[in-house]
Design an enzyme around this catalytic site. Structure first.
Site, PDB file in Angstrom:
ATOM      1  CE  LYS A  47      -2.314  -0.961   3.821  1.00  0.00           C
ATOM      2  NZ  LYS A  47      -1.675  -2.244   4.192  1.00  0.00           N
ATOM      3  NE  ARG A  89      -3.987  -1.181  10.206  1.00  0.00           N
ATOM      4  CZ  ARG A  89      -2.907  -0.729   9.574  1.00  0.00           C
ATOM      5  NH1 ARG A  89      -2.913   0.479   9.045  1.00  0.00           N
ATOM      6  NH2 ARG A  89      -1.842  -1.475   9.473  1.00  0.00           N
ATOM      7  NE  ARG A 124       7.455  -2.648   5.680  1.00  0.00           N
ATOM      8  CZ  ARG A 124       6.142  -2.424   5.817  1.00  0.00           C
ATOM      9  NH1 ARG A 124       5.437  -1.985   4.787  1.00  0.00           N
ATOM     10  NH2 ARG A 124       5.539  -2.684   6.949  1.00  0.00           N
ATOM     11  NE  ARG A 178       6.556  -0.404  10.008  1.00  0.00           N
ATOM     12  CZ  ARG A 178       5.342  -0.325   9.467  1.00  0.00           C
ATOM     13  NH1 ARG A 178       5.168   0.261   8.290  1.00  0.00           N
ATOM     14  NH2 ARG A 178       4.293  -0.845  10.077  1.00  0.00           N
ATOM     15  NE  ARG A 202       2.275  -4.564  11.233  1.00  0.00           N
ATOM     16  CZ  ARG A 202       3.196  -4.416  10.290  1.00  0.00           C
ATOM     17  NH1 ARG A 202       4.348  -5.063  10.362  1.00  0.00           N
ATOM     18  NH2 ARG A 202       2.957  -3.641   9.259  1.00  0.00           N
TER      19      ARG A 202
END
Ligand code: AMP
Length: 213
Positions: free
Chosen positions: A13, A84, A123, A156, A167
């Site tokens: 996203k 969300r 990531r 992160r 998550r």
């Protein structure tokens, strides 16, 4: 044009929001970025973000609505990471309706779950300019350094495996129901999220243009 990007963590996203924002000249509003910034000065928010749980609906809704008041959203916006939960989605609908506005496209980036853990754990983000890399699919030219500004790349806290699982669980329970919510409002545009960044981007632009903007 008012766009929401919907999809699990790791669907891409953020990367797509940036491209869309550049192409259409409208700001991207990234809920996670705003909350990570607040987490630096707010212990309560920090605990939610680092554990992968959602911050309370009224907190994030207030933050986003305030952001939407700003002048640069007059021609539209791209929302990434908000709403969300059903409560957030309803609050957004009400807010927009009160201003005589509506969403044009809710782009749902659909991607198999087994790809997500892999994507998230590889990531990396530039600590200086926020550029997003992936060590497997989109690596920087030089190890640990940003191609654009030379900044250091970091992982992160919530991209570590245990938090990633949490998550994904939160996504399934809280966010997935938004797919049918927006389907009923006839604004859902579902696209496959596998493949290269450019391929996914082309699918998004296609679906937006074919529904008119
Ligand atoms: P993201 O960068 O979108 O993965 O978001 C990182 C974290 O910020 C999430 O795991 C949540 O803790 C928090 N967060 C982001 N967006 C929201 C939202 N709309 N509602 C509640 N919490 C959020």
């Amino acid at each position: 044009m008012r766009i929401v990007l919907l999809g699990p963590p790791g669907a891409g996203k953020g990367t797509q929001a940036k491209l869309l924002s550049e192409q259409y000249g409208i700001p991207m509003i990234v809920a996670g970025d705003i909350l990570r910034e607040r987490a630096k000065v707010d212990e309560g928010i920090k605990r939610y973000v680092e554990s992968g749980r959602l911050v309370p609906d009224e907190v994030i809704t207030g933050i986003i609505e305030k952001r939407l008041e700003e002048d640069d959203t007059r021609e539209g916006f791209i929302l990434d990471g908000f709403p969300r939960s059903l409560e957030q989605a309803r609050a957004l609908q009400e807010y927009l309706e009160s201003r005589g506005q509506k969403l044009d496209h809710v782009v749902f980036i659909d991607i198999p779950e087994e790809l997500l853990v892999k994507r998230l754990s590889s990531r990396r983000i530039c600590e200086n300019c926020g550029a997003i890399y992936n060590l497997i699919t989109n690596p920087p030219a030089e190890d640990e350094r940003c191609d654009i500004c030379g900044g250091r790349l970091y992982q992160r806290e919530d991209d570590k495996e245990e938090v990633v699982r949490k998550r994904l669980e939160v996504y399934k329970k809280e966010t997935e129901p938004l797919v049918s919510f927006y389907e009923e409002l006839s604004v859902l545009r579902k696209i496959p999220g596998n493949g290269a960044v450019e391929e996914v981007y082309a699918r998004i632009v296609d679906v937006i243009e074919s529904h008119g903007n």
